[in-house]
Motif scaffolding. Structure first.
Motif, PDB file in Angstrom:
ATOM      1  N   UNK A   6     -15.391   7.041 -22.626  1.00 22.77           N
ATOM      2  CA  UNK A   6     -16.452   7.487 -23.530  1.00 22.77           C
ATOM      3  C   UNK A   6     -17.196   6.305 -24.148  1.00 22.77           C
ATOM      4  N   UNK A   7     -16.469   5.260 -24.506  1.00 23.15           N
ATOM      5  CA  UNK A   7     -17.110   4.083 -25.074  1.00 23.15           C
ATOM      6  C   UNK A   7     -18.085   3.471 -24.078  1.00 23.15           C
ATOM      7  N   UNK A   8     -17.672   3.398 -22.817  1.00 22.57           N
ATOM      8  CA  UNK A   8     -18.544   2.852 -21.770  1.00 22.57           C
ATOM      9  C   UNK A   8     -19.748   3.754 -21.543  1.00 22.57           C
ATOM     10  N   UNK A   9     -19.486   5.034 -21.356  1.00 12.15           N
ATOM     11  CA  UNK A   9     -20.542   5.975 -20.997  1.00 12.15           C
ATOM     12  C   UNK A   9     -21.598   6.119 -22.089  1.00 12.15           C
ATOM     13  N   UNK A  10     -21.172   6.205 -23.342  1.00  9.99           N
ATOM     14  CA  UNK A  10     -22.104   6.465 -24.433  1.00  9.99           C
ATOM     15  C   UNK A  10     -22.446   5.226 -25.264  1.00  9.99           C
ATOM     16  N   UNK A  11     -21.917   4.065 -24.850  1.00 10.89           N
ATOM     17  CA  UNK A  11     -22.146   2.815 -25.585  1.00 10.89           C
ATOM     18  C   UNK A  11     -21.765   2.987 -27.056  1.00 10.89           C
ATOM     19  N   UNK A  12     -20.634   3.639 -27.271  1.00  5.88           N
ATOM     20  CA  UNK A  12     -20.208   3.930 -28.633  1.00  5.88           C
ATOM     21  C   UNK A  12     -18.958   3.127 -28.995  1.00  5.88           C
ATOM     22  N   UNK A  13     -18.839   2.772 -30.252  1.00  7.02           N
ATOM     23  CA  UNK A  13     -17.623   2.095 -30.708  1.00  7.02           C
ATOM     24  C   UNK A  13     -16.476   3.102 -30.817  1.00  7.02           C
ATOM     25  N   UNK A  14     -15.268   2.594 -30.786  1.00 11.06           N
ATOM     26  CA  UNK A  14     -14.074   3.414 -30.996  1.00 11.06           C
ATOM     27  C   UNK A  14     -13.363   2.835 -32.210  1.00 11.06           C
ATOM     28  N   UNK A  15     -13.004   3.707 -33.135  1.00 14.81           N
ATOM     29  CA  UNK A  15     -12.299   3.259 -34.327  1.00 14.81           C
ATOM     30  C   UNK A  15     -10.925   3.935 -34.336  1.00 14.81           C
ATOM     31  N   UNK A  16      -9.869   3.184 -33.971  1.00 14.62           N
ATOM     32  CA  UNK A  16      -8.525   3.765 -34.021  1.00 14.62           C
ATOM     33  C   UNK A  16      -8.138   4.058 -35.469  1.00 14.62           C
ATOM     34  N   UNK A  17      -7.712   5.288 -35.736  1.00 11.11           N
ATOM     35  CA  UNK A  17      -7.312   5.680 -37.083  1.00 11.11           C
ATOM     36  C   UNK A  17      -6.142   6.654 -37.000  1.00 11.11           C
ATOM     37  N   UNK A  18      -5.231   6.536 -37.941  1.00  6.06           N
ATOM     38  CA  UNK A  18      -4.025   7.354 -37.951  1.00  6.06           C
ATOM     39  C   UNK A  18      -3.724   7.773 -39.378  1.00  6.06           C
ATOM     40  N   UNK A  19      -3.164   8.965 -39.539  1.00  3.99           N
ATOM     41  CA  UNK A  19      -2.730   9.442 -40.847  1.00  3.99           C
ATOM     42  C   UNK A  19      -1.201   9.414 -40.848  1.00  3.99           C
ATOM     43  N   UNK A  20      -0.634   8.646 -41.759  1.00  6.09           N
ATOM     44  CA  UNK A  20       0.813   8.459 -41.835  1.00  6.09           C
ATOM     45  C   UNK A  20       1.345   9.144 -43.102  1.00  6.09           C
ATOM     46  N   UNK A  21       2.256  10.075 -42.922  1.00  6.72           N
ATOM     47  CA  UNK A  21       2.879  10.762 -44.056  1.00  6.72           C
ATOM     48  C   UNK A  21       3.801   9.782 -44.789  1.00  6.72           C
ATOM     49  N   UNK A  42     -16.920  -5.637 -13.856  1.00  6.96           N
ATOM     50  CA  UNK A  42     -15.763  -5.133 -13.112  1.00  6.96           C
ATOM     51  C   UNK A  42     -15.249  -3.906 -13.866  1.00  6.96           C
ATOM     52  N   UNK A  43     -15.780  -2.740 -13.507  1.00 11.46           N
ATOM     53  CA  UNK A  43     -15.513  -1.515 -14.255  1.00 11.46           C
ATOM     54  C   UNK A  43     -14.026  -1.215 -14.376  1.00 11.46           C
ATOM     55  N   UNK A  44     -13.296  -1.281 -13.270  1.00 16.84           N
ATOM     56  CA  UNK A  44     -11.867  -0.962 -13.307  1.00 16.84           C
ATOM     57  C   UNK A  44     -11.118  -1.884 -14.263  1.00 16.84           C
ATOM     58  N   UNK A  45     -11.392  -3.159 -14.175  1.00 12.57           N
ATOM     59  CA  UNK A  45     -10.723  -4.139 -15.036  1.00 12.57           C
ATOM     60  C   UNK A  45     -11.117  -3.942 -16.498  1.00 12.57           C
ATOM     61  N   UNK A  46     -12.393  -3.650 -16.730  1.00 12.45           N
ATOM     62  CA  UNK A  46     -12.876  -3.447 -18.103  1.00 12.45           C
ATOM     63  C   UNK A  46     -12.236  -2.214 -18.727  1.00 12.45           C
ATOM     64  N   UNK A  47     -12.158  -1.114 -17.963  1.00 13.01           N
ATOM     65  CA  UNK A  47     -11.529   0.108 -18.466  1.00 13.01           C
ATOM     66  C   UNK A  47     -10.045  -0.132 -18.739  1.00 13.01           C
ATOM     67  N   UNK A  48      -9.389  -0.847 -17.838  1.00 10.41           N
ATOM     68  CA  UNK A  48      -7.970  -1.143 -18.012  1.00 10.41           C
ATOM     69  C   UNK A  48      -7.735  -1.983 -19.268  1.00 10.41           C
ATOM     70  N   UNK A  49      -8.528  -3.014 -19.462  1.00  5.73           N
ATOM     71  CA  UNK A  49      -8.369  -3.902 -20.620  1.00  5.73           C
ATOM     72  C   UNK A  49      -8.551  -3.118 -21.932  1.00  5.73           C
ATOM     73  N   UNK A  50      -9.591  -2.280 -22.007  1.00 10.10           N
ATOM     74  CA  UNK A  50      -9.839  -1.477 -23.195  1.00 10.10           C
ATOM     75  C   UNK A  50      -8.669  -0.532 -23.444  1.00 10.10           C
ATOM     76  N   UNK A  51      -8.210   0.127 -22.375  1.00 10.60           N
ATOM     77  CA  UNK A  51      -7.099   1.075 -22.490  1.00 10.60           C
ATOM     78  C   UNK A  51      -5.820   0.377 -22.926  1.00 10.60           C
TER      79      UNK A  51
END
Length: 94
Positions: A6-21, A42-51
């Motif tokens: 999604x970040x690649x396709x829509x040129x959007x940032x991803x903000x990891x966020x978690x709610x911890x009890x 290198x799409x495959x490498x770029x997707x892998x690195x982000x993931x």
């Protein structure tokens, strides 16, 4: 790979966020640095690195709070050595 795709396709940032009890019944929201898809050509490498980066963040949060994590898929139920055995197992008579 969803966040990376999604970040690649829509040129959007991803903000990891978690709610911890918290033990007192309140919750802590953990927000991590904004992640951007880095397109090196290198799409495959770029997707892998982000993931991998995203997975490392998730893994760290789970390790810090293992009792707050649920997983409904049978991803880790079978030890790797048993998975190998099961892949090559044949039913008697085959």
């Amino acid at each position: 790979m969803g966040p990376a795709v999604f970040s690649k396709k829509f040129h959007s940032p991803v903000i990891p966020a978690f709610i911890i009890r918290q033990p007192n019944g309140r919750h802590l929201v953990k927000i991590f640095d904004v992640m951007h898809f880095e397109d090196t050509g290198d799409v495959d490498s770029d997707l892998l690195r982000f993931t991998e980066k995203m997975t490392q963040i998730i893994e760290n949060v789970i390790r810090e709070n293992p009792t707050q994590w649920l997983w409904f898929q049978k991803r880790w139920n079978t030890p790797p050595e048993m998975q190998k055995k099961n892949k090559h197992h044949t039913v008697k008579g085959e």
